[in-house]
Design an enzyme around this catalytic site. Structure first.
Site, PDB file in Angstrom:
ATOM      1  N   ASP A 187       0.865  -1.180   0.000  1.00  0.00           N
ATOM      2  CA  ASP A 187       0.000   0.000   0.000  1.00  0.00           C
ATOM      3  C   ASP A 187       0.904   1.233   0.000  1.00  0.00           C
ATOM      4  O   ASP A 187       2.136   1.116  -0.137  1.00  0.00           O
ATOM      5  CB  ASP A 187      -0.999  -0.044   1.169  1.00  0.00           C
ATOM      6  CG  ASP A 187      -0.327   0.186   2.533  1.00  0.00           C
ATOM      7  OD1 ASP A 187       0.915   0.270   2.599  1.00  0.00           O
ATOM      8  OD2 ASP A 187      -1.071   0.285   3.533  1.00  0.00           O
ATOM      9  N   HIS A 188       0.308   2.415   0.200  1.00  0.00           N
ATOM     10  CA  HIS A 188       1.095   3.649   0.204  1.00  0.00           C
ATOM     11  C   HIS A 188       2.141   3.649   1.328  1.00  0.00           C
ATOM     12  O   HIS A 188       3.223   4.187   1.163  1.00  0.00           O
ATOM     13  CB  HIS A 188       0.167   4.859   0.342  1.00  0.00           C
ATOM     14  CG  HIS A 188      -0.719   4.798   1.554  1.00  0.00           C
ATOM     15  ND1 HIS A 188      -1.765   3.904   1.646  1.00  0.00           N
ATOM     16  CD2 HIS A 188      -0.690   5.466   2.736  1.00  0.00           C
ATOM     17  CE1 HIS A 188      -2.358   4.049   2.832  1.00  0.00           C
ATOM     18  NE2 HIS A 188      -1.718   4.981   3.511  1.00  0.00           N
TER      19      HIS A 188
ATOM     20  N   CYS B  91       3.160  -3.248   4.060  1.00  0.00           N
ATOM     21  CA  CYS B  91       2.334  -2.080   4.405  1.00  0.00           C
ATOM     22  C   CYS B  91       3.055  -1.340   5.533  1.00  0.00           C
ATOM     23  O   CYS B  91       4.245  -1.584   5.754  1.00  0.00           O
ATOM     24  CB  CYS B  91       0.899  -2.480   4.757  1.00  0.00           C
ATOM     25  SG  CYS B  91       0.676  -3.394   6.295  1.00  0.00           S
ATOM     26  N   GLY B  92       2.383  -0.436   6.222  1.00  0.00           N
ATOM     27  CA  GLY B  92       3.064   0.364   7.230  1.00  0.00           C
ATOM     28  C   GLY B  92       3.629  -0.484   8.360  1.00  0.00           C
ATOM     29  O   GLY B  92       4.818  -0.429   8.672  1.00  0.00           O
ATOM     30  N   THR B  93       2.769  -1.282   8.975  1.00  0.00           N
ATOM     31  CA  THR B  93       3.200  -2.161  10.064  1.00  0.00           C
ATOM     32  C   THR B  93       3.472  -3.580   9.592  1.00  0.00           C
ATOM     33  O   THR B  93       4.103  -4.361  10.317  1.00  0.00           O
ATOM     34  CB  THR B  93       2.104  -2.261  11.136  1.00  0.00           C
ATOM     35  OG1 THR B  93       0.912  -2.753  10.504  1.00  0.00           O
ATOM     36  CG2 THR B  93       1.833  -0.912  11.782  1.00  0.00           C
TER      37      THR B  93
ATOM     38  N   GLY C 143      -1.745  -5.408   8.543  1.00  0.00           N
ATOM     39  CA  GLY C 143      -2.943  -5.494   7.700  1.00  0.00           C
ATOM     40  C   GLY C 143      -2.727  -6.339   6.461  1.00  0.00           C
ATOM     41  O   GLY C 143      -3.539  -7.224   6.136  1.00  0.00           O
TER      42      GLY C 143
ATOM     43  N   HIS D 255      11.301 -23.606   8.904  1.00  0.00           N
ATOM     44  CA  HIS D 255      10.272 -24.341   9.644  1.00  0.00           C
ATOM     45  C   HIS D 255       8.877 -24.220   9.024  1.00  0.00           C
ATOM     46  O   HIS D 255       8.084 -25.149   9.134  1.00  0.00           O
ATOM     47  CB  HIS D 255      10.193 -23.848  11.092  1.00  0.00           C
ATOM     48  CG  HIS D 255      11.355 -24.297  11.934  1.00  0.00           C
ATOM     49  ND1 HIS D 255      11.354 -24.240  13.303  1.00  0.00           N
ATOM     50  CD2 HIS D 255      12.574 -24.808  11.577  1.00  0.00           C
ATOM     51  CE1 HIS D 255      12.512 -24.706  13.776  1.00  0.00           C
ATOM     52  NE2 HIS D 255      13.277 -25.033  12.746  1.00  0.00           N
ATOM     53  N   ASN D 256       8.556 -23.057   8.468  1.00  0.00           N
ATOM     54  CA  ASN D 256       7.177 -22.803   8.037  1.00  0.00           C
ATOM     55  C   ASN D 256       6.985 -22.769   6.530  1.00  0.00           C
ATOM     56  O   ASN D 256       5.859 -22.586   6.056  1.00  0.00           O
ATOM     57  CB  ASN D 256       6.676 -21.468   8.629  1.00  0.00           C
ATOM     58  CG  ASN D 256       6.990 -21.328  10.101  1.00  0.00           C
ATOM     59  OD1 ASN D 256       7.726 -20.435  10.507  1.00  0.00           O
ATOM     60  ND2 ASN D 256       6.457 -22.212  10.917  1.00  0.00           N
TER      61      ASN D 256
ATOM     62  N   ARG E 273       7.127   0.867   8.290  1.00  0.00           N
ATOM     63  CA  ARG E 273       7.250   1.867   9.355  1.00  0.00           C
ATOM     64  C   ARG E 273       7.867   1.270  10.620  1.00  0.00           C
ATOM     65  O   ARG E 273       7.986   1.941  11.637  1.00  0.00           O
ATOM     66  CB  ARG E 273       5.873   2.471   9.669  1.00  0.00           C
ATOM     67  CG  ARG E 273       5.301   3.263   8.501  1.00  0.00           C
ATOM     68  CD  ARG E 273       3.878   3.722   8.765  1.00  0.00           C
ATOM     69  NE  ARG E 273       3.338   4.427   7.593  1.00  0.00           N
ATOM     70  CZ  ARG E 273       2.043   4.557   7.334  1.00  0.00           C
ATOM     71  NH1 ARG E 273       1.149   4.038   8.152  1.00  0.00           N
ATOM     72  NH2 ARG E 273       1.638   5.197   6.256  1.00  0.00           N
TER      73      ARG E 273
ATOM     74  N   HIS F 169       8.638 -30.692   9.877  1.00  0.00           N
ATOM     75  CA  HIS F 169       8.010 -29.400   9.563  1.00  0.00           C
ATOM     76  C   HIS F 169       6.935 -29.563   8.494  1.00  0.00           C
ATOM     77  O   HIS F 169       5.949 -28.841   8.481  1.00  0.00           O
ATOM     78  CB  HIS F 169       9.066 -28.388   9.128  1.00  0.00           C
ATOM     79  CG  HIS F 169      10.144 -28.202  10.154  1.00  0.00           C
ATOM     80  ND1 HIS F 169       9.877 -27.767  11.429  1.00  0.00           N
ATOM     81  CD2 HIS F 169      11.479 -28.444  10.100  1.00  0.00           C
ATOM     82  CE1 HIS F 169      11.005 -27.719  12.118  1.00  0.00           C
ATOM     83  NE2 HIS F 169      11.998 -28.129  11.331  1.00  0.00           N
TER      84      HIS F 169
ATOM     85  N   ARG G 262       3.632 -30.404   9.938  1.00  0.00           N
ATOM     86  CA  ARG G 262       2.957 -29.239  10.540  1.00  0.00           C
ATOM     87  C   ARG G 262       2.355 -28.338   9.466  1.00  0.00           C
ATOM     88  O   ARG G 262       1.281 -27.757   9.654  1.00  0.00           O
ATOM     89  CB  ARG G 262       3.958 -28.476  11.417  1.00  0.00           C
ATOM     90  CG  ARG G 262       4.369 -29.336  12.613  1.00  0.00           C
ATOM     91  CD  ARG G 262       5.654 -28.936  13.265  1.00  0.00           C
ATOM     92  NE  ARG G 262       6.030 -29.906  14.294  1.00  0.00           N
ATOM     93  CZ  ARG G 262       7.234 -29.991  14.830  1.00  0.00           C
ATOM     94  NH1 ARG G 262       8.193 -29.164  14.457  1.00  0.00           N
ATOM     95  NH2 ARG G 262       7.485 -30.899  15.754  1.00  0.00           N
TER      96      ARG G 262
HETATM   97  C1  RB5 Z   1      -1.981   2.772   6.398  1.00  0.00           C
HETATM   98  O1  RB5 Z   1      -2.036   3.995   7.036  1.00  0.00           O
HETATM   99  C2  RB5 Z   1      -1.700   1.675   7.399  1.00  0.00           C
HETATM  100  O2  RB5 Z   1      -2.821   1.459   8.183  1.00  0.00           O
HETATM  101  C3  RB5 Z   1      -1.267   0.403   6.700  1.00  0.00           C
HETATM  102  O3  RB5 Z   1      -0.135   0.643   5.928  1.00  0.00           O
HETATM  103  C4  RB5 Z   1      -0.898  -0.758   7.591  1.00  0.00           C
HETATM  104  O4  RB5 Z   1       0.014  -0.374   8.573  1.00  0.00           O
HETATM  105  C5  RB5 Z   1      -2.038  -1.514   8.140  1.00  0.00           C
HETATM  106  O5  RB5 Z   1      -1.899  -2.551   8.816  1.00  0.00           O
END
Ligand code: RB5
Length: 149
Positions: free
Chosen positions: A8-9, A65-67, A70, A98-99, A109, A133, A136
């Site tokens: 994503d962005h 994505c950021g974290t 998602g 293993h997976n 981020r 493995h 599993r």
């Molecule tokens: C976007 O702002 C953020 O929510 C997305 O990149 C991600 O971190 C979601 O899990």
């Protein structure tokens, strides 16, 4: 390897940094977007990367994505996908050994670029260990089959 990549962005800058690194390492890259910093929804890109791997069009995938949270949830909804959100080299290695993870998930981020590159390199170079493995992994697949219509 032919590698599907998507973000994503929030993951765009890291995706763009990883692409030349993959090519330099001798891989083919298929970019499933996003292509701009405009706000967008990570499930779209998780689904695209997941389907490219699940359908056999690409050998492995990288979803960002950021974290990483998602897009990890999204990519793991695609049957046959074992997406692993990795925040360090040890997780990258174990997710393969293993997976048998077929999609690497990164949080742009959360990680610095240098660490992200090391995670990608280790993840691509580590082989699946098989043996116990595999049993599993078969257990994971059995859960997926039970709930698929
Ligand atoms: C976007 O702002 C953020 O929510 C997305 O990149 C991600 O971190 C979601 O899990």
């Amino acid at each position: 390897m032919k590698i599907a990549i998507g973000s994503d962005h929030g993951g765009l800058a890291l995706k763009e940094a990883i692409k030349p690194f993959l090519i330099e390492q001798g891989h083919e890259v298929v970019d499933f977007g996003t292509a701009t910093t405009d706000s967008c929804d990570y499930p779209i890109y998780g689904q695209r990367v997941g389907e490219a791997v699940s359908f056999g069009d690409c050998d492995r995938g990288i979803a960002i994505c950021g974290t990483g949270l998602g897009i990890s949830m999204a990519v793991n909804k695609v049957p046959g996908i074992r997406g692993a959100l990795c925040t360090n080299e040890f997780m990258a290695e174990m997710s393969r050994e293993h997976n048998d993870a077929n999609v690497l998930v990164l949080g742009a981020r959360v990680l610095g670029e240098g660490l992200a590159m090391r995670i990608v390199k280790i993840w691509l170079e580590t082989e699946f260990g098989g043996d116990r493995h595999q049993r599993r992994i078969d257990g994971i697949t059995a859960i997926e089959k039970k709930y698929s219509k």
